[in-house]
Enzyme design. Structure first.
Site, PDB file in Angstrom:
ATOM      1  CG  HIS A 160      -1.122   9.206 -42.028  1.00  0.00           C
ATOM      2  ND1 HIS A 160      -2.240   9.892 -42.434  1.00  0.00           N
ATOM      3  CD2 HIS A 160      -0.701   9.835 -40.893  1.00  0.00           C
ATOM      4  CE1 HIS A 160      -2.477  10.895 -41.610  1.00  0.00           C
ATOM      5  NE2 HIS A 160      -1.561  10.875 -40.660  1.00  0.00           N
ATOM      6  CG  HIS A 161      -2.622   3.938 -38.538  1.00  0.00           C
ATOM      7  ND1 HIS A 161      -2.133   2.977 -37.689  1.00  0.00           N
ATOM      8  CD2 HIS A 161      -2.761   3.339 -39.755  1.00  0.00           C
ATOM      9  CE1 HIS A 161      -1.977   1.838 -38.358  1.00  0.00           C
ATOM     10  NE2 HIS A 161      -2.335   2.038 -39.613  1.00  0.00           N
ATOM     11  CD  GLU A 162      -5.773  12.364 -37.797  1.00  0.00           C
ATOM     12  OE1 GLU A 162      -4.758  13.039 -37.992  1.00  0.00           O
ATOM     13  OE2 GLU A 162      -6.275  12.224 -36.655  1.00  0.00           O
ATOM     14  CG  HIS A 175       2.225  14.236 -36.077  1.00  0.00           C
ATOM     15  ND1 HIS A 175       2.406  15.312 -36.921  1.00  0.00           N
ATOM     16  CD2 HIS A 175       3.375  13.522 -36.135  1.00  0.00           C
ATOM     17  CE1 HIS A 175       3.596  15.233 -37.477  1.00  0.00           C
ATOM     18  NE2 HIS A 175       4.213  14.157 -37.031  1.00  0.00           N
ATOM     19  CD  GLU A 176      -1.980  16.140 -34.676  1.00  0.00           C
ATOM     20  OE1 GLU A 176      -2.220  14.937 -34.876  1.00  0.00           O
ATOM     21  OE2 GLU A 176      -1.410  16.857 -35.526  1.00  0.00           O
ATOM     22  CD  GLU A 210       0.783  20.131 -38.471  1.00  0.00           C
ATOM     23  OE1 GLU A 210       0.721  19.169 -39.223  1.00  0.00           O
ATOM     24  OE2 GLU A 210       0.232  20.157 -37.365  1.00  0.00           O
ATOM     25  CD  GLU A 238      -0.527  20.742 -33.261  1.00  0.00           C
ATOM     26  OE1 GLU A 238       0.085  20.070 -34.107  1.00  0.00           O
ATOM     27  OE2 GLU A 238      -1.758  20.881 -33.260  1.00  0.00           O
ATOM     28  CG  ASN A 256      -4.149  24.229 -32.247  1.00  0.00           C
ATOM     29  OD1 ASN A 256      -3.836  24.176 -33.429  1.00  0.00           O
ATOM     30  ND2 ASN A 256      -3.268  24.298 -31.273  1.00  0.00           N
TER      31      ASN A 256
HETATM   32  C1  NOJ Z   1      -1.942  16.872 -38.269  1.00  0.00           C
HETATM   33  C2  NOJ Z   1      -0.561  16.349 -38.388  1.00  0.00           C
HETATM   34  O1  NOJ Z   1       0.341  17.054 -37.596  1.00  0.00           O
HETATM   35  C3  NOJ Z   1      -0.193  16.415 -39.852  1.00  0.00           C
HETATM   36  O2  NOJ Z   1       1.161  16.064 -40.022  1.00  0.00           O
HETATM   37  C4  NOJ Z   1      -1.106  15.528 -40.624  1.00  0.00           C
HETATM   38  O3  NOJ Z   1      -0.812  15.641 -41.979  1.00  0.00           O
HETATM   39  C5  NOJ Z   1      -2.553  15.934 -40.410  1.00  0.00           C
HETATM   40  N1  NOJ Z   1      -2.828  16.027 -39.025  1.00  0.00           N
HETATM   41  C6  NOJ Z   1      -3.524  14.955 -41.020  1.00  0.00           C
HETATM   42  O4  NOJ Z   1      -3.584  13.804 -40.249  1.00  0.00           O
HETATM   43 CA    CA Z   2      -0.111  18.620 -35.777  1.00  0.00          CA
END
Ligand code: NOJ
Ligand code: CA
Length: 750
Positions: A419-421, A489-490, A514, A177, A199
């Site tokens: 969504h799975h963070e 993501h990430e 973002e 990023e 970051n």
């Molecule tokens: C970073 C992700 O790129 C973003 O899209 C997401 O909303 C946040 N993390 C929260 O998980």
């Molecule tokens: Ca991100």
């Protein structure tokens, strides 16, 4: 002791004499199918393997050494003899499940060079030479003294012919990023550390380190791109530049113990790739990375489909609402915190009413799906803490009625995106994964956005280290068993694995919208040359309101693009998963520009790269895959098997059709093309022709262009929309504002 006392100059002389001189390679190992590229190979006097690459008479990669240092102090870099060379070739055409075109040609000549040393170590090198580039990898056959071995470093070199111009991001074990920098290779260290941004997780390793895909341009005008393909069970490669020797060497991501790869023969490394193109547009058209990946591993792909979606997301990103539910507790604990007994802070975005509003918006505007973040317990405290048990991916907040919201969405022909963070605890995510995917099945979710924010657990691991590569792979394979598409993501930047696992419909793994005001103008003219070479990106385009204080009162910052730039992205950035990321209320202010986002397709049978230069401009024309329409209608009835209620089907693809053709039964869609452009930091004019249109056929062109006064700083929302009748003789000269772009839809007139 005396032996240790040597002068610095003597040490330097010793060190220099240890650097073996590259051999003269006069033996051509391979020519590419049309003879454009040639690959030479040979061993040095000490038995070290070297390769070199030419385009015609021009050197591209000078003799460059190959090999490994191992953790046990031994190495695989010299003492080798060639015991066999097996040549092969392939000319096949394959059909991607989704993509930029319907058919992809995979045409190469191959050589497998078998190397053995006197100890019994066996290392083979497989080279594949295409007309637009080289792929090679190391293979360790079964018959080998090597069984289990650990890599200290992969020593693959890329010896360059000059101080090329490069577009790069700083080398890192955890994050891509970043903004890109354009400079000469010799200047990398001047900028590298300054480019580091704060970051959630990042770790650099050298001011001379960069990441792949690295885009370069030689002074003679050749576009070179170094990347890797098919990274599985192996760490991700960065590149380390040596300015004195003008070489890049692979620099692998270490695991928690500093090991850069734990291998067990038989096994193979990822492909190392060098793309060589005379024009920048050829880089965008190259399918080198996809071709080097294995064919689709999934038998049934009928459940995989493109997705155009909106989300309860931008409002959290901008600070208008929150992922969390309550401010009551200084800390929360999974399974312990009683949310029902807490007082909501009133800014929770994923509440029933708000989610219904987005579902209505999606249904009214022809979107397939609504992403909802912050639906599950645990968001109150985790960021930056490296907590292990943050989320269970199962338990909704009290104001998110998961069954009812899915039922409501399905009744309107829309799906919710899960969504799975993971909170970067891959341990925790794997603990819950099966139950989490099963919950998705139960309620009819068929796509998940996963995320890896923060430092990784297991502690000491990196986003790009081998155990993490294995985790991402595991998540994709397990998801496929549940007919779930994944957008991570990430996670590590992709390396073409979507050919093998087409349920991997998206990845972020680069700086997306973002990052708002931190994104430099022109960023999106570089990503297709770099990050997108490995697969699609969930860039989350479509931000019409650049001023964050308008979207989220109390916030600040202005993004560096015009509205037409955002429209152009839907064509210049290929992704089967495209978001309209801004708030419904912001789109409501610009309904005529929003029309393009509603219309534009996300899956294509033909793509033409009309103009391109990294950092400056990209103009792309694409033709929607109209055949998908009928296939989708068929799969709608086929998939009604009760396991998942398939509700989108035909409606999902209506956007690809011109008005009045909203019926799939027996309808032959009229011809449609889309053209998109994005520009850089400078105002410019670009000229191109529509000679790709069917000759003799008339099209209605709707041109969404930066208005004369448009400019990302002073007038980012100024655009014009013009309609005219055109045919294949039409030539356009259009102005692109600073940070601007344009979009054109072309519909055949019946
Ligand atoms: C970073 C992700 O790129 C973003 O899209 C997401 O909303 C946040 N993390 C929260 O998980
Ligand atoms: Ca991100």
């Amino acid at each position: 002791m005396r032996k240790c006392i040597i002068s610095l100059s003597a040490a330097l002389i010793l060190a220099a004499s240890c650097v073996e001189k590259a051999p003269v390679l006069d033996e051509t190992l391979l020519s590419s199918p049309d003879g454009t590229l040639t690959l030479r190979f040979g061993l040095s006097t000490s038995g070290r393997p070297y390769y070199a690459l030419n385009r015609g008479a021009e050197d591209v990669i000078l003799p460059s050494a190959l090999g490994f240092d191992l953790v046990d102090g031994s190495s695989l870099k010299e003492g080798f003899a060639v015991v066999g060379v097996v040549r092969d070739s392939l000319d096949e055409t394959w059909t991607p499940v989704w993509g930029e075109e319907e058919r992809i040609r995979n045409h190469y000549n191959e050589a497998l060079v078998s190397l053995r040393d006197s100890l019994g170590n066996a290392m083979d090198l497989r080279f594949r030479l295409y007309d637009d580039g080289l792929g090679f990898r190391y293979e360790f056959p079964q018959e080998n003294r090597l069984v289990y071995f650990k890599i200290r470093e992969e020593l693959t070199l890329f010896a360059l012919t000059g101080d090329h111009t490069a577009w790069w991001v700083p080398g890192d074990y955890d994050s891509q990023e970043y903004n890109f920098k354009e400079c000469r290779l010799s200047e990398i260290s001047r900028y590298c550390e300054k480019m580091r941004i704060h970051n959630a997780s990042q770790e650099g390793f050298s001011p001379w380190g960069v990441q792949t895909a690295l885009q370069m341009k030689t002074d003679s005008g050749l576009y070179l791109n170094i990347h890797e393909a098919a990274v599985l069970d192996y760490p991700t490669a960065n590149l380390l530049y040596d300015p004195a020797r003008k070489t890049f060497q692979i620099h692998l991501t270490p695991d928690a113990e500093g090991v850069k790869g734990r291998l067990q023969a038989p096994c193979k490394t990822p492909w190392r790739t060098v793309m060589v193109c005379p024009r920048a547009t050829d880089v965008l058209a190259s399918r080198l990375i996809l071709n080097l990946n294995e064919p689709c591993a999934l038998e049934d792909v009928s459940w995989i489909h493109p997705v155009k979606y909106v989300g309860v997301w931008w409002e959290m990103i901008t600070g208008k609402t929150k992922w969390s539910y309550t401010d009551d507790y200084p800390s929360v604990q999974l399974g312990v915190t009683d949310y029902a007994a807490s007082t909501p802070h009133g800014k929770h975005g994923a509440n029933n009413e708000n989610v219904r509003r987005y579902i209505d918006f999606a249904a009214e505007n022809g979107f397939d799906a609504v992403l909802v973040e912050g639906w599950n317990e645990g968001w109150e405290d985790w960021f930056g803490k490296q907590k292990d048990f943050v989320f269970d991916f199962l338990t909704p907040y009290p104001d998110f009625d998961l069954p009812a919201l899915n039922a409501y969405a399905h009744s309107k022909g829309v799906r919710l995106v899960m969504h799975h963070e993971s909170s970067s605890s891959t341990l925790n995510y794997e603990r819950w994964m099966e139950r989490a995917y099963t919950l998705m099945d139960q309620y009819g979710y068929d796509a998940v956005k996963s995320g890896y924010v923060g430092d990784i657990i297991p502690y000491g691991e990196h986003h790009y280290s081998q155990p993490l590569i294995n985790h991402y792979h595991y998540a994709i394979v397990e998801a496929a068993k549940h007919h779930i598409m994944v957008n991570a993501h990430e996670a590590v930047r992709p390396t073409g694995l979507c050919r093998t696992y087409p349920n991997m419909i998206g990845n972020e793994s680069a700086m997306g919208t973002e990052f708002r005001a931190r994104i430099n103008p022109g960023h999106t003219t570089i990503l297709p040359f770099t990050r997108l070479q490995g697969g699609p990106m969930d860039y989350t385009p479509g931000i019409f309101e650049q001023d964050m204080s308008i979207t989220a009162p109390g916030q600040s910052g202005k993004m560096h693009h015009t509205i037409c730039n955002q429209l152009g992205l839907y064509v210049t950035f290929y992704s089967p998963l495209q978001m309209a990321a801004d708030l419904p209320e912001n789109y409501a202010r610009f309904p005529d520009a929003f029309q393009f986002i509603k219309d534009v397709a996300v899956d294509w049978d033909k793509s033409l790269y009309l103009l391109a230069e990294p950092g400056k401009v990209i103009v792309t024309a694409r033709h929607p895959k109209l055949s998908t329409l009928n296939a989708s209608a068929e799969s709608l009835s086929r998939l009604k098997d009760g396991r998942k209620d398939v509700i989108c089907g035909a409606a999902r693809f209506v956007y690809a059709l011109p008005e009045g053709a909203h019926t799939l039964q027996g309808a032959t869609p009229r011809d449609v093309w889309y053209v998109g452009a994005v520009g850089g930091a400078e105002e410019q004019e670009v000229s191109f022709r529509l000679d790709f249109l069917t000759p003799g056929v008339q099209y209605e062109a709707t041109v969404y262009a930066d208005a004369p006064e448009a400019d990302y700083e002073t007038a980012p929302q100024a655009y014009t929309i013009t309609r005219e009748i055109v045919d294949e003789t039409k030539a356009y000269t259009l102005r692109i504002a600073r940070g601007g772009g344009f979009a054109i839809s072309l519909r055949e007139i019946l």
